[in-house]
Design an enzyme around this catalytic site. Structure first.
Site, PDB file in Angstrom:
ATOM      1  N   GLU A 256      44.628  25.975   3.397  1.00 17.91           N
ATOM      2  CA  GLU A 256      44.858  27.390   3.093  1.00 17.91           C
ATOM      3  C   GLU A 256      44.342  27.761   1.698  1.00 17.91           C
ATOM      4  O   GLU A 256      44.748  28.765   1.116  1.00 17.91           O
ATOM      5  CB  GLU A 256      46.353  27.713   3.185  1.00 17.91           C
ATOM      6  CG  GLU A 256      47.234  27.025   2.168  1.00 17.91           C
ATOM      7  CD  GLU A 256      47.743  25.663   2.610  1.00 17.91           C
ATOM      8  OE1 GLU A 256      48.783  25.231   2.084  1.00 17.91           O
ATOM      9  OE2 GLU A 256      47.105  25.027   3.472  1.00 17.91           O
TER      10      GLU A 256
ATOM     11  N   ASP B  86      45.263  30.355  -3.170  1.00 22.21           N
ATOM     12  CA  ASP B  86      46.059  29.632  -2.187  1.00 22.21           C
ATOM     13  C   ASP B  86      47.081  30.576  -1.548  1.00 22.21           C
ATOM     14  O   ASP B  86      47.718  31.376  -2.250  1.00 22.21           O
ATOM     15  CB  ASP B  86      46.780  28.463  -2.867  1.00 22.21           C
ATOM     16  CG  ASP B  86      47.419  27.524  -1.858  1.00 22.21           C
ATOM     17  OD1 ASP B  86      46.704  26.657  -1.338  1.00 22.21           O
ATOM     18  OD2 ASP B  86      48.628  27.667  -1.606  1.00 22.21           O
TER      19      ASP B  86
END
Length: 249
Positions: free
Chosen positions: A170, A127
């Site tokens: 993301e 992430d």
């Protein structure tokens, strides 16, 4: 596949025309080895797909050959179009990575394979740290550049056999087949450090970003896809909570 289409074409060619041999040559192959053959370039939209190499084609059969050759080109165009449509259905347009749905299919396949042959693998969840603040400050176009840059770093630092996907937003997911914890820690640390050191040019901005990574091991941590993802997510959460730009298993 291209090979299957060619095999069907070659059988029909040998049935309808008396030739000695017919071979498909890939575009990067050494064509000098086929000096005894006539070479016919296979071009689709100016892209060279390879060559059709024919040996023993008689002049009286050339007209019939060209008819069959053009039919073969039409089939190749359809195969190429179908392949591209299939790729679009399973890949993310921004990063070029697999989509989440396809990734989950591959994860299920990897679990079945490892259960059958008593193997192990590692699942990583990665992430981008503080990604929302980059989007808020610089805009979504800059955010897209960051996502594309990190996706490229991941692709450049894993093996061809590894499976990489954009899991959502993301977040990225990676399957590392035939990998133990120590090997996965090395890969994860290398990814983290490479991202951290990278200067990413996004329009007028020169940016740096970091990533947090969580990992889980099959079958040690979990034996089904849902729990394996949950375990990797929990490890990722710990990496975030302990300061970000970290790897946790």
């Amino acid at each position: 596949s291209l090979d299957e289409v060619f095999n069907v074409f070659r059988e029909r060619l040998k049935r309808d025309i008396n030739i000695h041999n017919c071979e498909f040559i890939k575009p990067d192959a050494d064509i000098n080895a086929f000096y005894e053959y006539e070479l016919f370039p296979l071009k689709i939209d100016k892209e060279l797909m390879g060559y059709l190499a024919i040996r023993g084609l008689k002049s009286e059969d050339k007209e019939k050959f060209y008819i069959l050759f053009n039919q073969f080109l039409l089939v190749l165009k359809r195969v190429r179009l179908y392949t591209r449509i299939e790729e679009l259905a399973i890949t993310d347009s921004l990063t070029g990575l697999y989509l989440r749905r396809y990734f989950q299919e591959r994860l299920d396949e990897e679990i079945k394979r490892c259960k059958k042959f008593n193997l192990s693998f590692v699942l990583l969840m990665l992430d981008l740290d503080h990604f929302k603040s980059y989007n808020d400050r610089y805009g979504h176009l800059v955010g897209d550049v960051l996502l594309s840059a990190v996706a490229k770093i991941i692709k450049d630092n894993v093996r061809q056999m590894d499976i990489v996907a954009r899991y959502g937003g993301e977040e990225f997911s990676i399957i590392l087949p035939n990998t133990n914890k120590e090997e996965a820690e090395y890969v994860s640390s290398r990814l983290r450090q490479t991202v951290e050191k990278k200067h990413i040019r996004a329009y007028d901005e020169d940016l740096q970003i970091t990533v947090s990574i969580g990992g889980s091991l099959f079958p040690r941590d979990a034996k089904d896809a849902r729990r394996l993802i949950d375990k990797a997510d929990q490890a990722l959460y710990r990496a975030k909570q302990s300061g970000r730009n970290r790897v946790c298993f």
